[in-house]
Motif scaffolding. Structure first.
Motif, PDB file in Angstrom:
ATOM      1  N   TYR A 148       3.429   3.141 -10.770  1.00 37.41           N
ATOM      2  CA  TYR A 148       4.669   3.108 -11.367  1.00 37.41           C
ATOM      3  C   TYR A 148       5.785   2.968 -10.483  1.00 37.41           C
ATOM      4  O   TYR A 148       6.884   2.276 -10.237  1.00 37.41           O
ATOM      5  N   GLU A 149       5.773   3.678  -9.009  1.00 35.52           N
ATOM      6  CA  GLU A 149       6.528   3.653  -8.272  1.00 35.52           C
ATOM      7  C   GLU A 149       5.828   3.745  -6.966  1.00 35.52           C
ATOM      8  O   GLU A 149       5.875   4.709  -6.281  1.00 35.52           O
ATOM      9  N   PRO A 150       5.564   2.509  -6.575  1.00 32.68           N
ATOM     10  CA  PRO A 150       4.670   2.574  -5.439  1.00 32.68           C
ATOM     11  C   PRO A 150       5.466   2.655  -3.990  1.00 32.68           C
ATOM     12  O   PRO A 150       4.971   3.143  -2.855  1.00 32.68           O
ATOM     13  N   SER A 151       6.836   2.655  -4.075  1.00 31.42           N
ATOM     14  CA  SER A 151       7.781   2.802  -3.147  1.00 31.42           C
ATOM     15  C   SER A 151       7.697   4.198  -2.517  1.00 31.42           C
ATOM     16  O   SER A 151       8.088   4.749  -1.399  1.00 31.42           O
ATOM     17  N   ARG A 152       7.201   5.199  -3.543  1.00 30.77           N
ATOM     18  CA  ARG A 152       7.061   6.577  -2.959  1.00 30.77           C
ATOM     19  C   ARG A 152       5.933   6.877  -2.043  1.00 30.77           C
ATOM     20  O   ARG A 152       5.758   7.832  -1.344  1.00 30.77           O
ATOM     21  N   LYS A 153       4.867   5.855  -1.934  1.00 30.25           N
ATOM     22  CA  LYS A 153       3.816   5.846  -1.079  1.00 30.25           C
ATOM     23  C   LYS A 153       3.076   7.272  -0.992  1.00 30.25           C
ATOM     24  O   LYS A 153       2.822   7.874  -0.028  1.00 30.25           O
ATOM     25  N   ILE A 154       2.633   7.719  -2.533  1.00 34.09           N
ATOM     26  CA  ILE A 154       2.023   8.795  -2.644  1.00 34.09           C
ATOM     27  C   ILE A 154       0.691   8.826  -1.771  1.00 34.09           C
ATOM     28  O   ILE A 154       0.292  10.116  -1.379  1.00 34.09           O
ATOM     29  N   PHE A 155       0.163   7.686  -1.525  1.00 32.40           N
ATOM     30  CA  PHE A 155      -1.275   7.946  -0.935  1.00 32.40           C
ATOM     31  C   PHE A 155      -1.149   8.072   0.672  1.00 32.40           C
ATOM     32  O   PHE A 155      -2.140   8.509   1.142  1.00 32.40           O
ATOM     33  N   GLU A 156      -0.063   7.771   1.007  1.00 31.58           N
ATOM     34  CA  GLU A 156       0.350   8.141   2.395  1.00 31.58           C
ATOM     35  C   GLU A 156       0.674   9.416   2.707  1.00 31.58           C
ATOM     36  O   GLU A 156       1.110   9.969   3.952  1.00 31.58           O
ATOM     37  N   TYR A 157       1.244   9.972   1.542  1.00 31.63           N
ATOM     38  CA  TYR A 157       1.872  11.794   1.861  1.00 31.63           C
ATOM     39  C   TYR A 157       0.993  12.615   2.505  1.00 31.63           C
ATOM     40  O   TYR A 157      -0.006  12.531   2.380  1.00 31.63           O
ATOM     41  N   ARG A 158       1.570  13.128   3.585  1.00 35.99           N
ATOM     42  CA  ARG A 158       1.068  14.152   4.471  1.00 35.99           C
ATOM     43  C   ARG A 158      -0.143  13.608   5.001  1.00 35.99           C
ATOM     44  O   ARG A 158      -1.212  14.292   4.962  1.00 35.99           O
ATOM     45  N   ASP A 159       0.012  12.265   5.739  1.00 36.17           N
ATOM     46  CA  ASP A 159      -1.007  12.082   6.674  1.00 36.17           C
ATOM     47  C   ASP A 159      -2.156  11.795   5.739  1.00 36.17           C
ATOM     48  O   ASP A 159      -3.387  12.210   6.008  1.00 36.17           O
ATOM     49  N   LYS A 160      -2.209  11.097   4.538  1.00 32.38           N
ATOM     50  CA  LYS A 160      -3.306  10.784   3.366  1.00 32.38           C
ATOM     51  C   LYS A 160      -4.102  11.952   3.147  1.00 32.38           C
ATOM     52  O   LYS A 160      -5.140  11.843   3.016  1.00 32.38           O
ATOM     53  N   LEU A 161      -3.130  12.715   2.723  1.00 29.21           N
ATOM     54  CA  LEU A 161      -3.755  14.334   2.281  1.00 29.21           C
ATOM     55  C   LEU A 161      -4.847  14.053   1.097  1.00 29.21           C
ATOM     56  O   LEU A 161      -6.003  14.748   1.492  1.00 29.21           O
ATOM     57  N   LEU A 162      -4.633  13.396   0.175  1.00 23.77           N
ATOM     58  CA  LEU A 162      -5.644  13.267  -0.961  1.00 23.77           C
ATOM     59  C   LEU A 162      -6.628  12.377  -0.480  1.00 23.77           C
ATOM     60  O   LEU A 162      -7.947  12.953  -1.048  1.00 23.77           O
ATOM     61  N   SER A 163      -6.756  11.549   0.375  1.00 23.11           N
ATOM     62  CA  SER A 163      -8.215  10.848   0.870  1.00 23.11           C
ATOM     63  C   SER A 163      -8.614  12.092   1.743  1.00 23.11           C
ATOM     64  O   SER A 163     -10.116  12.210   1.324  1.00 23.11           O
ATOM     65  N   LYS A 164      -8.040  12.834   2.451  1.00 20.09           N
ATOM     66  CA  LYS A 164      -8.845  13.689   3.296  1.00 20.09           C
ATOM     67  C   LYS A 164      -9.298  14.994   2.087  1.00 20.09           C
ATOM     68  O   LYS A 164     -10.571  15.456   2.487  1.00 20.09           O
ATOM     69  N   ALA A 165      -8.706  15.321   1.169  1.00 19.31           N
ATOM     70  CA  ALA A 165      -9.063  16.458   0.185  1.00 19.31           C
ATOM     71  C   ALA A 165     -10.312  15.704  -0.569  1.00 19.31           C
ATOM     72  O   ALA A 165     -11.303  16.531  -0.693  1.00 19.31           O
ATOM     73  N   ILE A 166     -10.520  14.506  -0.865  1.00 16.38           N
ATOM     74  CA  ILE A 166     -11.684  13.958  -1.592  1.00 16.38           C
ATOM     75  C   ILE A 166     -13.053  13.951  -0.707  1.00 16.38           C
ATOM     76  O   ILE A 166     -13.909  14.456  -0.715  1.00 16.38           O
ATOM     77  N   HIS A 167     -12.547  13.637   0.699  1.00 21.36           N
ATOM     78  CA  HIS A 167     -13.762  13.632   1.608  1.00 21.36           C
ATOM     79  C   HIS A 167     -14.147  15.133   2.050  1.00 21.36           C
ATOM     80  O   HIS A 167     -15.332  15.463   2.080  1.00 21.36           O
ATOM     81  N   THR A 168     -13.172  15.912   2.113  1.00 15.93           N
ATOM     82  CA  THR A 168     -13.689  17.477   2.279  1.00 15.93           C
ATOM     83  C   THR A 168     -14.327  17.952   1.276  1.00 15.93           C
ATOM     84  O   THR A 168     -15.333  18.714   1.552  1.00 15.93           O
TER      85      THR A 168
END
Length: 710
Positions: free
Chosen positions: A272-292
């Motif tokens: 809905y709001e790609p401008s928020r760049k949520i997947f980039e938030y906090r140095d791609k934290l959500l990606s790290k969380a999935i990997h961790t």
């Protein structure tokens, strides 16, 4: 004037764009722009086809049964509880089936179920089995389950939105979803703003519903908190609950559980709001969380059962299916995630699932890269962490876990510097996990059992040092939350993988220091697990170090005379009341060994102490009137003195072939383990292996030469 017109025009366009996007359905995991491609993928890629067929079969089964929306009355595992869970699963399955097949019958089912709920929801009081006024739901005994219900249900509504007449949509929204939003944000205000997994599920349900219904005010408070000041809400949850390495402070089990609302809401925000760049938030934290989350599992797919955890939970659970698909497709994660998706053997029928299935079909999968890691804990990464040491291929990997993390809030256990050991795709030195039979109504309504507090959380239930038969922090949450262990050393060298950490606050006058290492030695197929547990104090204490084990006791260096009858409990509190004392031996030379057989492989634990040593053979089950405790056995090293060091070397060797009735290398190769020196500066041990004497040295005050073997 022209400037004002431009501002108004831009503002109107932005609002109109958001409004138009909010009315485009579906818009979350499966988006309208990609429906045609996913349909084609269902006919092209085997895993996507299989995954869709599973969904469609479940949807067809739902259509063949009568719609049942009972008045809520049962706790976890009871009839109404399970029926409402079944309903939200059926709704989502039918929503997906509608989009892929185009058959109106699936949309009609969703419409009819939701109208049924809409006709009743506002009449339902708080659940009669609720634990408290503040935590009870309307549909379920705890509001958490209501939040989960809404996250599934709003996805279904989004999927069939265009297949429901406008008048029925109006009824569903005004009589069901709007009252739910009010209940979640007002009646459950404290939960909505709580930095906790319950809060995460709540705000994700509110935020996603806000997007789907085009109610922007709910999106804003979900992201920024009720006061819109950023002190609570989605971003604050990411900041405070996850470390910079993506570790969730409640532990791997709850990390797995909390990931679903985190990633689903992120997907909605991004759509809905790609401008928020949520997947980039906090140095791609959500990606790290999935990997961790995946790195905190063993190669048998189970998560390390730290803190409150159901032990047979694996990364095949739906939360990680969502997480892996989104991490790979939307966050562009590493290709080795495809290996996890292949083992999960399903994908979400969605845009992300299409990408995963296509790349698996193209043969892009490579083995998942399990790593030796120090994973930081705490929002700023300064509250201890997990030390994970791994050796060997995924098919037969040794893994050591040293728990030196924060308390983990209310789900945390009092087990600082706890040790776990895995090998041969099984547990060797396990963690008990939680005392709970999830959703089994006859066992305390499926909730946590009283023994979770009296046993599972207590220090002695873990492979951790106990002083004076008292749990760490006296089993009090508040002081435990204020202190964390300190990392002293971490090494990931090919022949020496080691982690060393210190806990100085668990007891008022005892500092504990534990160093665990996987050490490769010539002549042995598998590395040795060398573990040194040191306690420093100005006073005399009783020190107990249990090693809870899986398998059978097959060998000891001392005679064992187990009690034939009239077993007695090891103590009367702090978990000791739940332990049977089966046998006890005082060892004159302060050293000995215990041999185990587990999954047709031998494990010999050689141990030595610097003070007089007693070995106790234990089993779980005392003072358990409702038979709630799960079986377990341990050998406990016990000693008394001022400063104390326990050294153990666990050797992996040989095995049995029950089919051919053969045994190989049943006796250990390590011998003559000695504790040469142990003080605040150094611990030095020696042992013999294949006629060669080795010296293993830990230098606590050095950084460059912290551990050596020669």
């Amino acid at each position: 004037m022209n400037y004002l017109k431009k501002v108004v025009l831009v503002s109107f366009c932005a609002f109109f764009s958001l409004s138009l996007m909010a009315q485009t359905h579906p818009s979350i995991m499966l988006t309208k722009a990609n429906v045609a491609a996913v349909k084609k993928g269902v006919n092209t890629y085997p895993l996507l086809r299989q995954s869709y067929q599973t969904v469609k079969n479940a949807a067809d089964k739902a259509l063949a049964e009568p719609i049942v929306v009972p008045v809520p009355k049962d706790g976890g595992g009871g009839y109404t509880h399970e029926q409402h869970k079944k309903n939200y699963t059926n709704l989502l399955n039918c929503g997906v089936a509608y989009q892929i097949s185009g058959e109106k019958k699936y949309a009609d089912y969703v419409k009819n179920v939701m109208l049924n709920y809409a006709s009743q929801y506002e009449k339902w009081p708080l659940h009669p089995k609720r634990k408290s006024e503040e935590d009870g739901g309307r549909i379920f005994w705890q509001s958490l389950n209501d939040f989960v219900w809404q996250i599934y249900t709003i996805q279904a509504y989004d999927l069939v939105y265009d297949g429901i007449p406008a008048t029925d949509r109006k009824t569903i929204e005004e009589k069901l979803f709007v009252p739910i939003l009010k209940f979640f944000t007002e009646d459950r205000y404290d939960v909505f703003n709580k930095i906790h997994n319950h809060g995460t599920w709540n705000l994700a349900a509110v935020g996603i519903t806000g997007y789907v219904l085009n109610k922007r005010e709910y999106v804003e408070i979900a992201i920024k908190g009720s006061k819109k000041d950023g002190k609570t809400g989605y971003l604050a949850q990411i900041d405070q609950l996850f470390s910079p390495d993506g570790y969730y402070m409640e532990g791997p089990y709850y990390q797995r559980y909390a990931l679903l609302p985190f990633v689903l809401f992120a997907k909605a925000i991004n759509n809905y709001e790609p401008s928020r760049k949520i997947f980039e938030y906090r140095d791609k934290l959500l990606s790290k969380a999935i990997h961790t989350s995946l790195q905190t599992s063993y190669t048998d797919k189970t998560f390390f059962p730290l803190n409150d955890a159901i032990k047979d939970k694996t990364y095949e659970s739906v939360e990680l299916v969502y997480g892996v698909d989104l991490a790979y497709a939307d966050i562009k994660a590493e290709v080795d995630l495809l290996d996890i998706a292949k083992q999960q053997n399903r994908v979400i029928v969605s845009d992300a699932g299409l990408k995963v299935a296509a790349d698996l079909a193209a043969g892009k999968s490579v083995p998942f890269k399990y790593q030796s890691l120090w994973i930081r804990d705490g929002g700023k990464g300064d509250e201890g962490g997990l030390g994970i040491l791994r050796s060997g291929a995924n098919t037969d990997q040794q893994c050591v876990v040293l728990k030196a993390s924060s308390q983990g809030m209310g789900h945390g256990h009092f087990d600082r510097l706890n040790l776990l050991f895995y090998d041969n795709t099984t547990e060797i030195f396990p963690d008990y996990g939680a005392a709970r039979f999830l959703n089994i109504d006859t066992k305390n309504g499926g909730g946590y059992l009283p023994e979770n507090n009296t046993w599972a959380k207590q220090t002695v239930a873990h492979n951790a040092l106990v002083v004076d038969q008292t749990s760490h922090f006296n089993a009090k949450l508040e002081p435990a939350d204020k202190a964390s262990p300190t990392l002293l050393y971490f090494s990931n060298q090919p022949n020496l993988k080691a982690v060393s950490a210190k806990e100085a606050k668990a007891y008022t006058d005892v500092a504990m220091l534990r160093t665990s290492a996987l050490v490769k030695v010539d002549g042995l197929e598998k590395p040795l697990l060398i573990d040194v547990m040191q306690a420093q104090s100005a006073k005399n204490h009783q020190y107990d170090l249990p090693f809870w084990y899986k398998g059978q006791l097959v060998n000891t260096s001392f005679p064992v005379t187990a009690k034939a009858n009239q077993l007695t409990a090891l103590g009367d509190k702090n978990g000791y009341q739940h332990i049977w004392l089966n046998a006890s031996n005082k060892l004159e030379n302060k050293a000995g060994m215990v041999g185990l057989l587990n999954k047709n492989r031998f494990y010999t634990n050689h141990f030595v102490s610097d003070n007089p040593l007693e070995v106790k053979l234990l089993s779980i089950g005392a003072n358990d009137p409702e038979m709630n405790l799960v079986d377990g056995k341990a050998f406990m090293l016990s000693s008394s003195g001022q400063n104390q060091t326990f050294v153990s070397i666990t050797e992996t060797h040989g095995g049995t072939d029950p089919i051919n009735e053969t045994v190989s290398s049943a006796l250990p190769s390590v011998s003559e383990l000695k504790l040469v020196k142990s003080d605040a500066q150094q611990t030095i041990i020696s042992f013999k292996l294949n006629n060669k004497t080795y010296t293993y040295q830990i230098n606590y005050t050095e950084k460059e030469n912290y551990i050596s073997l020669r």
